[in-house]
Design a protein around this motif. Structure first.
Motif, short mmCIF file in Angstrom:
data_model
loop_
_atom_site.label_atom_id
_atom_site.label_comp_id
_atom_site.label_asym_id
_atom_site.label_seq_id
_atom_site.Cartn_x
_atom_site.Cartn_y
_atom_site.Cartn_z
N ILE A 53 0.85 -1.19 0.00
CA ILE A 53 0.00 0.00 0.00
C ILE A 53 0.89 1.24 0.00
N THR A 55 0.38 5.04 0.55
CA THR A 55 -0.63 5.98 1.03
C THR A 55 -0.55 7.35 0.35
N THR A 117 -6.90 2.95 -4.38
CA THR A 117 -7.62 2.81 -3.11
C THR A 117 -8.71 3.85 -2.93
N ASP A 139 -9.68 2.71 5.38
CA ASP A 139 -9.19 2.80 6.76
C ASP A 139 -9.40 1.48 7.50
N LEU A 142 -6.86 -1.11 6.16
CA LEU A 142 -5.51 -0.82 6.67
C LEU A 142 -5.40 -1.19 8.14
N ASN A 146 -2.88 -4.07 9.73
CA ASN A 146 -1.93 -3.77 10.80
C ASN A 146 -2.20 -4.57 12.07
#
Length: 204
Positions: A53, A55, A117, A139, A142, A146
């Motif tokens: 990813i 950002t 995205t 969000d 992601l 994580n």
């Protein structure tokens, strides 16, 4: 010699920090197998996958390599988010019915594709609805990545719910490794100078 080396360390460190500030590259990896599915399958198939990813560029790049499946492929997705890290099942988070360009009707293959995205088409509409918006879907994905609550799997005709899968875990990006190596080099060099001079080497 000491001052020249310290200047070198400072310049290199600044360059790496500037690179990291200008982009945020997040990399996640997984090993796919039948026993990792839920419920587990007896498939001898194996695979590896990476999800990258960016950002800043708003991109999600998916790469997969797989072989040994018991039946032809029908789809591949990222699922998110399980209630417990590294276990359980979750809804499809990425586009349906499968990643565009993913090889179908095969038992082995490779795949690499990048997605925007910020586009609704990158996600499962139900995942967008569950999270309120496209940005909310990103969000949530992601956060799931994580937290080790997202997995990637490959569906086949014999196993429509998934033949092989693996939970995605964060891996260090190349610049992080480079900074660590640079730090070790610096520590080693200062230890050498202390030994040569017979005194403690202190940076003012």
């Amino acid at each position: 010699m000491k001052n020249a080396f310290l200047r070198f360390i400072s310049v290199i460190g600044f360059c790496f920090l500037a690179t990291q500030a200008s982009s945020a590259i997040l990399i996640y990896g997984a090993t796919l197998s039948g026993p990792a599915e839920s419920p587990p399958t007896a498939s001898p198939g194996t695979g590896i996958a990476s999800v990258t990813i960016d950002t800043i560029a708003h991109s999600l790049t998916v790469s997969e390599t797989f072989s040994g499946l018991l039946s032809p492929t029908t789809a591949s997705h990222i699922h998110c988010c399980t209630t417990t890290p590294d276990t359980g099942t979750a809804m499809v988070a990425t586009m349906v019915p499968t990643f565009s360009g993913f090889p179908l009707g095969v038992t082995s293959g490779t795949f690499t594709q990048s997605f925007d995205t910020t586009l609704a088409s990158t996600y499962n509409p139900a995942f967008v609805t569950a999270n309120g918006s496209v940005s909310g879907a990103f969000d949530a994905l992601l956060a799931g990545l994580n937290a080790n609550e997202a997995y990637i799997n490959i569906h086949t005709s014999q196993f429509p719910n998934g033949e092989i899968r693996g939970f995605l875990h964060a891996v260090p990006e190349p610049s992080t490794w480079a900074m660590m190596i640079l730090g070790f080099v610096g520590i080693g060099f200062m230890a050498y100078l202390r030994k040569q001079n017979g005194q403690a080497f202190r940076i003012a």
